[in-house]
Structures are given as C-alpha cells and as structure tokens.
Design a protein around this motif. Sequence first.
Motif, PDB file in Angstrom:
ATOM      1  N   SER A  72       0.784  -1.214   0.181  1.00 42.23           N
ATOM      2  CA  SER A  72       0.129  -0.063  -0.113  1.00 42.23           C
ATOM      3  C   SER A  72       0.798   1.417   0.044  1.00 42.23           C
ATOM      4  N   GLN A  73       1.772   1.314   0.776  1.00 46.95           N
ATOM      5  CA  GLN A  73       2.660   2.368   0.855  1.00 46.95           C
ATOM      6  C   GLN A  73       4.399   2.003   0.459  1.00 46.95           C
ATOM      7  N   GLY A  74       4.698   0.761   1.349  1.00 49.61           N
ATOM      8  CA  GLY A  74       5.964   0.437   1.151  1.00 49.61           C
ATOM      9  C   GLY A  74       5.926  -1.233   1.049  1.00 49.61           C
ATOM     10  N   GLY A  75       6.847  -1.672   0.660  1.00 49.95           N
ATOM     11  CA  GLY A  75       6.916  -3.135   0.577  1.00 49.95           C
ATOM     12  C   GLY A  75       8.175  -3.449  -0.400  1.00 49.95           C
ATOM     13  N   LEU A  76       8.914  -4.477  -0.400  1.00 47.53           N
ATOM     14  CA  LEU A  76      10.108  -4.674  -1.050  1.00 47.53           C
ATOM     15  C   LEU A  76      10.013  -6.508  -1.466  1.00 47.53           C
ATOM     16  N   THR A  77       9.781  -6.666  -2.824  1.00 46.30           N
ATOM     17  CA  THR A  77       9.615  -7.832  -3.277  1.00 46.30           C
ATOM     18  C   THR A  77      11.053  -8.260  -3.833  1.00 46.30           C
ATOM     19  N   ILE A  78      11.518  -9.650  -3.352  1.00 48.04           N
ATOM     20  CA  ILE A  78      12.765 -10.053  -3.883  1.00 48.04           C
ATOM     21  C   ILE A  78      12.152 -11.528  -4.435  1.00 48.04           C
ATOM     22  N   THR A  79      12.967 -11.738  -5.794  1.00 44.03           N
ATOM     23  CA  THR A  79      12.797 -12.910  -6.681  1.00 44.03           C
ATOM     24  C   THR A  79      14.094 -13.309  -6.917  1.00 44.03           C
ATOM     25  N   TRP A  80      14.291 -14.725  -6.368  1.00 49.17           N
ATOM     26  CA  TRP A  80      15.676 -15.135  -6.319  1.00 49.17           C
ATOM     27  C   TRP A  80      15.532 -15.965  -7.702  1.00 49.17           C
ATOM     28  N   LEU A  81      16.715 -15.783  -8.633  1.00 45.60           N
ATOM     29  CA  LEU A  81      16.680 -16.400  -9.855  1.00 45.60           C
ATOM     30  C   LEU A  81      17.914 -17.434  -9.893  1.00 45.60           C
ATOM     31  N   GLY A  82      18.424 -17.922  -8.556  1.00 45.13           N
ATOM     32  CA  GLY A  82      19.563 -18.797  -8.698  1.00 45.13           C
ATOM     33  C   GLY A  82      20.852 -18.128  -8.416  1.00 45.13           C
ATOM     34  N   SER A  83      21.550 -18.808  -7.952  1.00 43.73           N
ATOM     35  CA  SER A  83      23.078 -18.310  -7.520  1.00 43.73           C
ATOM     36  C   SER A  83      22.887 -17.061  -6.700  1.00 43.73           C
ATOM     37  N   ALA A  84      23.651 -15.845  -6.998  1.00 38.72           N
ATOM     38  CA  ALA A  84      23.276 -14.626  -6.386  1.00 38.72           C
ATOM     39  C   ALA A  84      22.588 -13.765  -6.920  1.00 38.72           C
ATOM     40  N   THR A  85      21.642 -14.089  -7.878  1.00 35.36           N
ATOM     41  CA  THR A  85      20.985 -13.461  -8.735  1.00 35.36           C
ATOM     42  C   THR A  85      19.757 -12.962  -8.277  1.00 35.36           C
ATOM     43  N   MET A  86      19.226 -11.894  -8.011  1.00 36.54           N
ATOM     44  CA  MET A  86      18.030 -11.616  -7.622  1.00 36.54           C
ATOM     45  C   MET A  86      17.346 -10.378  -8.415  1.00 36.54           C
ATOM     46  N   LEU A  87      16.004 -10.298  -8.130  1.00 35.30           N
ATOM     47  CA  LEU A  87      15.413  -8.959  -8.656  1.00 35.30           C
ATOM     48  C   LEU A  87      14.857  -8.380  -7.315  1.00 35.30           C
ATOM     49  N   LEU A  88      15.188  -7.230  -7.013  1.00 34.73           N
ATOM     50  CA  LEU A  88      14.543  -6.708  -5.884  1.00 34.73           C
ATOM     51  C   LEU A  88      13.688  -5.501  -6.550  1.00 34.73           C
ATOM     52  N   THR A  89      12.536  -5.465  -5.975  1.00 28.79           N
ATOM     53  CA  THR A  89      11.589  -4.618  -6.706  1.00 28.79           C
ATOM     54  C   THR A  89      10.813  -3.832  -5.465  1.00 28.79           C
ATOM     55  N   CYS A  90      10.980  -2.350  -5.317  1.00 30.90           N
ATOM     56  CA  CYS A  90      10.126  -1.481  -4.377  1.00 30.90           C
ATOM     57  C   CYS A  90       9.631  -0.519  -5.254  1.00 30.90           C
ATOM     58  N   GLY A  91       8.104  -0.475  -5.434  1.00 31.30           N
ATOM     59  CA  GLY A  91       7.430   0.495  -6.151  1.00 31.30           C
ATOM     60  C   GLY A  91       7.811   0.218  -7.523  1.00 31.30           C
ATOM     61  N   ASP A  92       8.160   1.517  -8.294  1.00 32.17           N
ATOM     62  CA  ASP A  92       8.663   1.447  -9.706  1.00 32.17           C
ATOM     63  C   ASP A  92      10.292   1.171  -9.879  1.00 32.17           C
ATOM     64  N   LEU A  93      10.996   1.050  -8.818  1.00 28.05           N
ATOM     65  CA  LEU A  93      12.432   0.692  -8.978  1.00 28.05           C
ATOM     66  C   LEU A  93      12.605  -0.695  -8.799  1.00 28.05           C
ATOM     67  N   THR A  94      13.501  -1.298  -9.896  1.00 29.55           N
ATOM     68  CA  THR A  94      13.885  -2.707  -9.743  1.00 29.55           C
ATOM     69  C   THR A  94      15.351  -2.832 -10.024  1.00 29.55           C
ATOM     70  N   LEU A  95      16.162  -3.398  -8.979  1.00 29.33           N
ATOM     71  CA  LEU A  95      17.553  -3.818  -9.159  1.00 29.33           C
ATOM     72  C   LEU A  95      17.642  -5.013  -9.409  1.00 29.33           C
ATOM     73  N   LEU A  96      18.815  -5.593 -10.107  1.00 31.11           N
ATOM     74  CA  LEU A  96      19.203  -6.859 -10.365  1.00 31.11           C
ATOM     75  C   LEU A  96      20.564  -7.030  -9.856  1.00 31.11           C
ATOM     76  N   THR A  97      20.879  -8.056  -9.200  1.00 33.19           N
ATOM     77  CA  THR A  97      22.009  -8.384  -8.596  1.00 33.19           C
ATOM     78  C   THR A  97      22.744  -9.589  -9.164  1.00 33.19           C
ATOM     79  N   ASP A  98      24.188  -9.509  -9.127  1.00 35.27           N
ATOM     80  CA  ASP A  98      25.181 -10.614  -9.665  1.00 35.27           C
ATOM     81  C   ASP A  98      24.433 -11.458 -10.887  1.00 35.27           C
ATOM     82  N   PRO A  99      24.293 -10.956 -12.166  1.00 32.99           N
ATOM     83  CA  PRO A  99      23.575 -11.420 -13.179  1.00 32.99           C
ATOM     84  C   PRO A  99      24.028 -12.888 -13.658  1.00 32.99           C
ATOM     85  N   CYS A 100      23.424 -13.919 -13.567  1.00 28.44           N
ATOM     86  CA  CYS A 100      23.808 -15.202 -14.011  1.00 28.44           C
ATOM     87  C   CYS A 100      22.811 -15.690 -14.867  1.00 28.44           C
ATOM     88  N   PHE A 101      22.769 -15.971 -16.127  1.00 29.00           N
ATOM     89  CA  PHE A 101      21.612 -16.309 -16.945  1.00 29.00           C
ATOM     90  C   PHE A 101      22.006 -17.672 -17.661  1.00 29.00           C
TER      91      PHE A 101
END
Length: 306
Positions: free
Chosen positions: A34-63
């Motif tokens: 509603s006002q805050g909240g952080l959604t983390i999606t683990w994609l394996g290894s150390a790769t994550m999507l961290l999404t808060c509002g309209d901002l999305t960070l990608l960590t240690d990309p391994c595809f």
Amino acid sequence: MKRRDFLKTAGTASLAAPLALAGTTSASTAGSMSQGGLTITWLGSATMLLTCGDLTLLTDPCFGEGDKAFKMGDPNEMFDLAKGPNIKFHRRLTPFQGIDLDTVDHVLVSHMHEDHFDQEAEARLAKNIPMMAPTHDLDTLTQKGFSNLSSLAWGEKKTITKGDVTVEITAIRADHSENPEIAAILGEGNGYWLTFNRGDWSYSVYWGGDTFGTKPVVAALEPLGSPDLFIPHLGSVGTTGPLGQISMNAGDVAVFAALLKPKKILPLHHSTYELYLEPIHHLAEALDGAPYGLDLVSEGTPVTYT
C-alpha cells in the motif's frame, strides 16, 4: 596476475537435489504494498530482482544454463596454486527462470567471478545499462564494453531514486576467505547494505556477497545496527581444493547471524550449481530454534517484505 583473474587462469562432494521449498517465514509471497514493501525474486546463484515501487535492481547476473552454464576455474579441484586452477565449464542443476531485462533499472555487482557475472549475462545485458560495482572491478567491466558504470569502495554510499522510492546503498567489506592471503588472491569484493525508503516506510537489507563474518566485516557492520533482512551466500565452496573454504557453510551463517541479529534470513548461493557443495537443508538445521525467520524459497518465487 590480477587477483580477480586467479580463477580464470588455469572430487565434488554430494549435492542436494534442486531446491523446491516453500517459504518458512511470515513474509508474504503475494503481499500488497500500500505504501511500502520490497519484493525479492531469487533467480538462482546470487541473482535477484529487488523491486520496490517502480524501482527494480538486478544483482550478480547469471543467465547460463545446462552443462556449460559458465566457464571459470574450479576451486573444488586440487591444483597447483602457483599455476592456477583448471578452467572449465560448470553445470547448472536448475533451469533458469528467465528475466525481462526491460524492467531492470540498475545492476548491482558484488564481484566479477563468473559464478556471479557469467558469460551469458555479459552477452545479454545492454552495454549502457546502469551498473554499480566494486572499484576493484571497474576496469574489467570497461574492457567488457559496459559504459554506464559507477563504483563503491568499502564504506562509500550512493543513492538511487525512482518515483517515490529511494534506496541508499553502502558498500561493505567482503572477505572471500577467512585466510587473509587467500582473500587477497581472490580479490576485493563488496557486500551491500541497502535501505529502501518509500513515504514513511523503510526497510534495511544486508546482502553479504561472498564473505565470511570476519572481525573486519563485523566491525564495518556494527554502526549500522541489525538489518531487517540478512542475505548470506552459502555453498561451502572450495573445501575440497587448495584454496580452502571460500564461501560460508551453515555453521558460519549461524554464527554470523547471531552477531547481526536480523529479523529474517534469505539465503542465496546454494543449490543452483554443481559448484556448491553443501545442501541447503543444513542451514535449516543449524538455525533450528533461532529467533529470526528463515526463508527457503524455490528459484523464481517472489517474496514480499513489508
């Protein structure tokens, strides 16, 4: 030889089956923000999507996927330290869940070993995507053609803002081994303390990177207090090779967490690759009865923290 290039220059223990566990915490897997909240999606290894509002960070990309997911030296094999490890392809045990790179605003890199920034990610990422990395790795990223780079040395801070979301990022020392000589060979890396703010909501995350809870690391964290969420890297990598252990095992995480006193723990860097030696159920056993929540999630499962 550049220290970060060590694993590029030259008997595996039994493994857990690919992880298929649901979350074991009060964090919501579909919680509203509603006002805050952080959604983390683990994609394996150390790769994550961290999404808060309209901002999305990608960590240690391994595809990369399959038997040739990435190419790197093998710290689990015995080799002559003077000559370096055997360079080989490494097998991924789980399918890559996929990613829409158009949703990514910024890439955050802990260090440039290929199990954290693989060849497939190097090929797929736009060369002008905003990327933040350790100062130690700027030259490597520039040589790979990436142009929209910023760096953080240990203790430095930077802020990213998009819409009504701000995240303050502080680089934290990461010790890739408890042996200072081995840590120096492997090169400097970063952990990151991230504080997400949206309106009057705030949430702190300590993503450790490939580190142990050494005295210098703990000292760097002490002024920041206890995080809402601790994200450690596991796998007990290297225990069968000449470098010795170069990622934490379950016992290491338990000791580190007792010092940090986080509210919750979301472990990464396990189960995805054959490279990782320790099954993740060891962590659940080591933290049995601990006062913090433990999230063990399948790759691709979003978890929301409010």
